[in-house]
Design a protein around this motif. Structure first.
Motif, PDB file in Angstrom:
ATOM      1  N   ALA A 107      47.404  64.198  57.066  1.00  0.00           N
ATOM      2  CA  ALA A 107      46.509  64.732  58.038  1.00  0.00           C
ATOM      3  C   ALA A 107      45.280  63.679  58.000  1.00  0.00           C
ATOM      4  N   ASP A 165      45.896  66.889  68.931  1.00  0.00           N
ATOM      5  CA  ASP A 165      46.355  66.035  67.528  1.00  0.00           C
ATOM      6  C   ASP A 165      45.416  66.203  66.722  1.00  0.00           C
ATOM      7  N   SER A 207      45.970  71.219  59.460  1.00  0.00           N
ATOM      8  CA  SER A 207      46.712  70.598  58.439  1.00  0.00           C
ATOM      9  C   SER A 207      46.022  70.455  57.143  1.00  0.00           C
ATOM     10  N   ARG A 246      46.171  60.733  60.222  1.00  0.00           N
ATOM     11  CA  ARG A 246      46.177  61.106  61.511  1.00  0.00           C
ATOM     12  C   ARG A 246      44.627  61.216  62.225  1.00  0.00           C
ATOM     13  N   ALA A 274      45.634  68.154  63.249  1.00  0.00           N
ATOM     14  CA  ALA A 274      45.598  67.519  61.776  1.00  0.00           C
ATOM     15  C   ALA A 274      44.531  68.044  61.083  1.00  0.00           C
TER      16      ALA A 274
END
Ligand code: ATP
Length: 136
Positions: free
Chosen positions: A100, A113, A120, A103, A117
């Motif tokens: 994560a 995204d 996450s 990202r 992330a």
């Protein structure tokens, strides 16, 4: 002391059942403590822990959001995922945290995204913290 039944359920089935003197959960509006006889309510939960206390004993369960339903004799948590502290795979959570973070460092322009992330990362950090709490 009177106790209240506690049940934590996910789409994969029940994760935790017990009787407790006090249940502490992280609602999106703040920490919520529930004892037997509490007024009925439904509250959305944040990614966080549910702490179930009886006497000097405490069980800790990681939950990824969901809902808390309180009735005078029962607390039910419905969550997308939940793990008891002792069932958390800390290495897996550390790997998820690293992924994560990578990202988040790469994709600043891609909003969706980025949000995924971030969530996450929150789940991973929560699991690491709950696994630690469970050892105390
Ligand atoms: P990962 O990237 O490691 O799968 P995640 O946050 O995407 O993490 P979830 O989608 O929240 O995982 O959960 C998927 C399933 O895996 C759920 O059943 C959850 O309880 C379980 N799970 C996820 N991470 C762990 C962990 N570190 N230890 C134990 N079970 C886990």
């Amino acid at each position: 002391m009177r106790t209240i039944a506690v049940s934590i359920v996910t789409p994969d089935g029940p994760v935790y059942e017990s009787e407790a003197e006090l249940v502490v959960a992280k609602a999106t509006s703040g920490e919520l403590g529930v004892m037997a006889g509490h007024v009925p309510l439904v509250a959305p939960l944040a990614i966080g822990s549910v702490r179930v206390k009886t006497g000097n004993e405490q069980d800790v369960v990681a939950v990824t959001g969901g809902f808390l339903e309180v009735r005078p004799d029962k607390v039910t948590v419905l969550a997308q995922a939940a793990e008891r502290a002792e069932d958390i795979d800390v290495d897996r959570a550390l790997r998820a945290k690293k992924r994560a973070e990578e990202r988040l460092n790469q994709k600043r322009e891609a909003n969706i995204d980025h949000k995924r992330a971030e969530l996450s990362l929150k789940r991973a950090i929560n699991r690491i913290q709950v696994a630690q709490l469970g050892k105390k």
